[in-house]
Design an enzyme around this catalytic site. Structure first.
Site, PDB file in Angstrom:
ATOM      1  N   CYS A  96       0.854  -1.091  -0.003  1.00  6.11           N
ATOM      2  CA  CYS A  96      -0.048   0.076   0.038  1.00  6.11           C
ATOM      3  C   CYS A  96       0.881   1.192  -0.012  1.00  6.11           C
ATOM      4  O   CYS A  96       1.404   1.710  -1.026  1.00  6.11           O
ATOM      5  CB  CYS A  96      -0.900  -0.140   1.291  1.00  6.11           C
ATOM      6  SG  CYS A  96      -2.301   0.814   0.877  1.00  6.11           S
ATOM      7  N   ARG A 131     -12.834   5.822  -1.030  1.00  7.73           N
ATOM      8  CA  ARG A 131     -11.639   5.019  -0.746  1.00  7.73           C
ATOM      9  C   ARG A 131     -12.118   3.609  -1.305  1.00  7.73           C
ATOM     10  O   ARG A 131     -13.322   3.219  -1.409  1.00  7.73           O
ATOM     11  CB  ARG A 131     -11.396   4.796   0.645  1.00  7.73           C
ATOM     12  CG  ARG A 131     -10.868   6.022   1.396  1.00  7.73           C
ATOM     13  CD  ARG A 131     -10.524   5.750   2.676  1.00  7.73           C
ATOM     14  NE  ARG A 131      -9.463   5.012   2.885  1.00  7.73           N
ATOM     15  CZ  ARG A 131      -8.007   5.276   3.063  1.00  7.73           C
ATOM     16  NH1 ARG A 131      -7.888   6.751   2.653  1.00  7.73           N
ATOM     17  NH2 ARG A 131      -7.135   4.571   3.263  1.00  7.73           N
ATOM     18  N   HIS A 195      -3.788  -5.632   2.579  1.00  8.23           N
ATOM     19  CA  HIS A 195      -3.555  -5.976   4.021  1.00  8.23           C
ATOM     20  C   HIS A 195      -4.026  -7.306   4.439  1.00  8.23           C
ATOM     21  O   HIS A 195      -4.205  -8.190   3.519  1.00  8.23           O
ATOM     22  CB  HIS A 195      -4.023  -4.940   4.821  1.00  8.23           C
ATOM     23  CG  HIS A 195      -3.610  -3.550   4.434  1.00  8.23           C
ATOM     24  ND1 HIS A 195      -2.336  -2.898   4.867  1.00  8.23           N
ATOM     25  CD2 HIS A 195      -4.075  -2.446   3.712  1.00  8.23           C
ATOM     26  CE1 HIS A 195      -2.039  -1.735   4.335  1.00  8.23           C
ATOM     27  NE2 HIS A 195      -3.070  -1.262   3.562  1.00  8.23           N
TER      28      HIS A 195
HETATM   29  N1  GLN Z   1      -2.496   6.638   2.367  1.00  8.48           N
HETATM   30  C1  GLN Z   1      -2.371   5.842   1.542  1.00  8.48           C
HETATM   31  C2  GLN Z   1      -3.713   5.450   0.582  1.00  8.48           C
HETATM   32  O1  GLN Z   1      -4.882   6.103   1.194  1.00  8.48           O
HETATM   33  C3  GLN Z   1      -2.106   4.487   1.645  1.00  8.48           C
HETATM   34  C4  GLN Z   1      -3.011   3.697   2.547  1.00  8.48           C
HETATM   35  C5  GLN Z   1      -2.413   2.462   3.180  1.00  8.48           C
HETATM   36  O2  GLN Z   1      -1.341   2.074   3.089  1.00  8.48           O
HETATM   37  N2  GLN Z   1      -3.326   1.615   3.670  1.00  8.48           N
HETATM   38  O3  GLN Z   1      -4.056   5.244  -0.714  1.00  8.48           O
END
Ligand code: GLN
Length: 235
Positions: A96, A131, A195
């Site tokens: 990520c 998101r 994740h």
């Molecule tokens: N901040 C980054 C995003 O929102 C990475 C998020 C993350 O590592 N889970 O894309």
């Protein structure tokens, strides 16, 4: 005492470690034990020297935009070390935020441009008031393996030259929600938005990373037993 010892660089591990990315280290240690190996982690963070020759494997985890910004300030100091580690064919797992920072840049949720290392040819845009969150399944088209995980990212990543996706999206969003790709592979760099952490649910990737590290470090050893090992999942 295990027969083989691996040293792991946990890159910015005190800053980039969302959604239990550190569990990838525990998973590596778990699988390494089945291969008669140990994995000793060490955090390499802001202002620390990153000696690429001192480590056999590395983890670069995810983070919030703010922590990614803090890390981006330190990256130029370590760029040549990252380059050597990658070009030497050492295994690096980037999740990520870490994945985004290996590329050219990431536009954060508030529009701020966060520069990356530019060692892999992808870039990452933001999306407005959205998101990509949820379970995801992909298929590695080279090995036929299916991987399962959980994604949670604002960024929309577009791959560039020399990279291929980690897998094709079966369900979920993946790199950008459009082109059906998820993650990236370049040399022995494995990038993903998964994740969960990724390695607990996808032991095949852990086995691959460990075998690569072992073969690099012990070029004269015979790892056919480890290759044949059907690793036991963590659950
Ligand atoms: N901040 C980054 C995003 O929102 C990475 C998020 C993350 O590592 N889970 O894309």
């Amino acid at each position: 005492m295990a027969k083989y010892q691996l040293k792991l660089a946990h890159l910015y591990g005190n800053l980039l470690n969302t959604y239990s990315d550190v569990g990838n280290i525990i998973a590596l240690q778990y699988y390494a034990k089945q291969m008669d190996a140990t994995v000793e982690p060490e955090i390499v963070s802001i202002d620390d020297r990153f000696d690429p020759d001192a480590y056999d494997i590395a983890l670069f985890g995810g983070g919030q935009d703010y922590e990614q910004y803090v890390v981006s300030k330190d990256l130029p100091n370590k760029k040549e070390a990252f380059r050597k580690f990658i070009e030497d064919g050492k295994p690096l797992l980037a999740i990520c935020g870490g994945y985004q920072l290996l590329g050219h840049y990431y536009i954060g949720a508030n529009g701020q441009k966060i520069p990356g290392l530019g060692l892999l040819d992808h870039y990452t845009l933001s999306q407005d008031n959205n998101r990509f969150i949820g379970n995801i399944t992909i298929k590695n088209e080279q090995t036929g393996e299916e991987y399962h995980g959980f994604e949670n990212h604002n960024g929309r990543t577009f791959l560039g030259k020399g990279e291929r996706p980690l897998g094709k999206v079966i369900s979920g969003h993946g790199n950008n929600g459009d082109d059906g790709s998820e993650g990236a592979i370049y040399k022995e760099v494995y990038c993903s938005y998964f994740h969960g952490p990724i390695l607990t649910r996808n032991g095949e990737i852990a086995k691959h990373l460990l075998l690569t590290a072992l073969k690099n470090k012990y070029p004269d050893a015979d790892f056919s037993e480890q290759e044949a090992l059907k690793i036991k999942p963590t659950f």
